[in-house]
Design an enzyme around this catalytic site. Structure first.
Site, PDB file in Angstrom:
ATOM      1  CD  GLU A 173      -0.175   5.636   4.496  1.00  0.00           C
ATOM      2  OE1 GLU A 173      -0.270   6.515   3.632  1.00  0.00           O
ATOM      3  OE2 GLU A 173      -0.600   4.471   4.336  1.00  0.00           O
ATOM      4  CD  GLU A 295      -4.337   3.501   6.021  1.00  0.00           C
ATOM      5  OE1 GLU A 295      -4.209   3.406   4.784  1.00  0.00           O
ATOM      6  OE2 GLU A 295      -4.222   4.559   6.640  1.00  0.00           O
TER       7      GLU A 295
HETATM    8  O1  AHR Z   1      -7.084   4.190   2.892  1.00  0.00           O
HETATM    9  C1  AHR Z   1      -6.803   5.241   2.006  1.00  0.00           C
HETATM   10  C2  AHR Z   1      -5.468   5.902   2.256  1.00  0.00           C
HETATM   11  O2  AHR Z   1      -4.425   5.011   2.036  1.00  0.00           O
HETATM   12  C3  AHR Z   1      -5.221   6.434   3.640  1.00  0.00           C
HETATM   13  O3  AHR Z   1      -5.772   7.673   3.870  1.00  0.00           O
HETATM   14  C4  AHR Z   1      -3.734   6.511   3.701  1.00  0.00           C
HETATM   15  O4  AHR Z   1      -3.238   6.407   5.009  1.00  0.00           O
HETATM   16  C5  AHR Z   1      -3.270   5.411   2.773  1.00  0.00           C
HETATM   17  O5  AHR Z   1      -2.281   5.845   1.900  1.00  0.00           O
END
Ligand code: AHR
Length: 502
Positions: A173, A295
């Site tokens: 990210e 994610e």
């Molecule tokens: O999953 C929790 C967090 O969410 C992760 O560390 C991050 O990549 C995202 O913002």
């Protein structure tokens, strides 16, 4: 009762479902690793400290690949801290989540976990505080056989054979302003390309995912994806997509709107594909970049907020969301969205695996399945084969954020070789059951094998340690095949899997 029709054709193949679509994510954060999968002092722990109860549940969930060690955490992580004799490993401030990290679990323990659960590893390298050098050293440590500094170090640490990690993430990210070492698109794209180049020079068999934008709500979304894809096009295989949905953060809570979240996800996927293809068009390239949705989930608590009493402790209770039936329906709809994009979406990692926004929860005394466990398990088990194009004719509704939301959503997976057909269908209607029919004359000789349902009279029902079996899947008699027309009654607000075979 509402009525709906699904039209499909045996020849209308989208693409084979990549089994890596049913992956997950394990971050050093809260109780995901410590107390989630690794708790040497626990009564369920094996001789290596792994929670055997959790490991069994992870196998049942059918997870194919796990991304590790972060997440935001990786952007300040020194992988060297987590290898070698445990008594020499440093205790550090883990700055992303404000945890204390004692490094008693690291890369080699993660590989042991993967071996015990038959999961493929997906390792992320730190492009926040570190960069090219760290990435090439970690790759050498993991994948090179022997005779070099880092490969011999791995052997010295007790791992004679290389780990052979095939899937790698180039940071995490990096357009998120919260990210440690956050960069501009061109800067990140160039760093990712240079890192990717040396990594593929060292091991050409690996696949690499660069960071796409952290979400459609960021001002950088779209332009970031196109720029990064342009910078790295020749070196990467995937661009990442991250997406999280919530309902409780909305005021007032709005289930009809929340249940339509997959429409947003659909738009996000199409936009990232467009950004990748735009970069490919500029390069006149024949190559297509895939999407790694590494994610995704439902989450309630805004990520940045860390409860003050948990700051700088080891394994605090952090973002331990308790999921309801409606969350399971949204999770199911996200799985179906990815499956219906099987030609471009090749990797999916539900975030996360245990305790932190997870399908599996643990206490010192037990482990239990959250509602979202079930749609995930059904897809990992039954979505084997090729997704088929199809059209759904059903009622539609408008909600606060969406128009024309189909009340019925589906995905169809055909396994030609094993003569299996799986229909995954969600009824979003909060008030009425729906009778859905599908003409299956092309599937001669098939019969209904089972119809699995996940539902509860209360859409807000949850599973807890005290009541772990409140929302569980069950078999239904609601599907019949007459003259090769399938008729299934879908209960209101339900998740359904209908399996046919010979
Ligand atoms: O999953 C929790 C967090 O969410 C992760 O560390 C991050 O990549 C995202 O913002």
């Amino acid at each position: 009762m509402k009525k709906a029709k699904i039209f499909t054709d045996i020849h209308f193949e989208i693409s084979e479902v990549d089994k890596r679509l049913f992956g997950s994510f394990l971050e050093h954060m809260g109780r995901a690793v410590y107390e989630g999968i690794y708790q040497p002092e626990n009564k369920f722990a094996d001789t290596n400290g792994f929670r055997t109860d959790t490991l069994e549940m992870i196998k049942e969930l059918g997870v194919s690949v796990v991304r590790y060690p972060g997440g935001n955490m990786v952007s300040a992580y020194n992988w060297e801290d987590g290898v070698g004799p445990k008594e020499l490993r440093p205790v550090r401030l883990e700055a992303a989540w404000k945890n204390i990290e004692d490094n008693s679990f690291g890369t080699n323990e993660f590989m042991d976990f993967c071996e015990k659960t038959s999961i493929s590893p997906m390792l992320a390298v730190n492009l926040g505080t570190r960069g090219i050098d760290e990435a090439r050293n970690l790759l050498e440590y993991c994948n090179f056989d022997s005779g070099t500094y880092y490969s011999d170090l791995r052997i010295k640490h007790g791992y004679r054979k290389p780990h052979n990690v095939k899937l790698w993430c180039l940071g995490n990210e990096m357009d998120g302003p919260w990210q440690i070492g956050h960069l501009e698109a061109r800067e990140y794209g160039s760093l990712a390309a240079r890192t990717a180049k040396i990594m593929k020079d060292i091991d050409p068999t690996i696949e690499l995912a660069a960071c796409g934008s952290a979400g459609m709500k960021l001002p950088t979304f779209g332009a970031w994806d196109a720029t990064v894809a342009e910078e790295c096009y020749d070196f990467i295989d995937y661009l990442s997509v991250h997406t999280y949905f919530d309902n409780r953060c909305k005021t007032p809570d709005d289930s009809r709107d929340f249940l339509a979240s997959s429409l947003y996800f659909e738009r996000q996927i199409n936009s990232v594909i467009a950004a990748c293809d735009y970069a490919g068009a500029k390069k006149k390239s024949r190559k297509k970049i895939g999407l790694s949705v590494d994610e995704w989930n439902v989450v309630y608590r805004p990520h940045g907020k860390i409860p003050p009493d948990t700051v700088w402790t080891k394994a605090p209770h952090q973002i331990e969301d308790v999921y309801s039936l409606e969350d399971a329906l949204v999770v199911g709809s996200m799985l179906l969205t990815m499956m219906n994009h099987s030609d471009r979406v090749k990797i999916g990692c539900i975030a996360q695996l245990v305790n932190v926004i997870a399908p599996i929860m643990t206490s010192d005394n037990s482990a239990w399945r959250q509602t979202i466990f079930y749609p995930f398990m059904n897809c990992s088990k039954y979505a084997k084969g090729t997704t088929l194009y199809h059209v759904v004719e059903c009622d539609k509704y408008d909600s606060k954020s969406y128009t024309d939301v189909p009340t019925v959503m589906s995905s169809i997976v055909y396994d030609k070789e094993n003569e299996n057909l799986a229909l995954f269908v969600i009824n979003r209607d909060l008030d009425e059951d729906c009778e859905v029919t599908v003409d299956l004359r092309q599937f001669e000789g098939y019969s209904v094998k089972k119809h699995i349902v996940l539902n509860h009279e209360d859409i807000k029902a949850v599973n807890t340690e005290e009541n772990p079996l409140n929302v569980v899947e069950r078999l239904s008699n609601n599907s019949t095949l007459d003259n090769m027309v399938l008729t299934s009654v879908l209960e209101k607000h339900s998740w359904n899997v209908i399996i046919l075979g010979k």
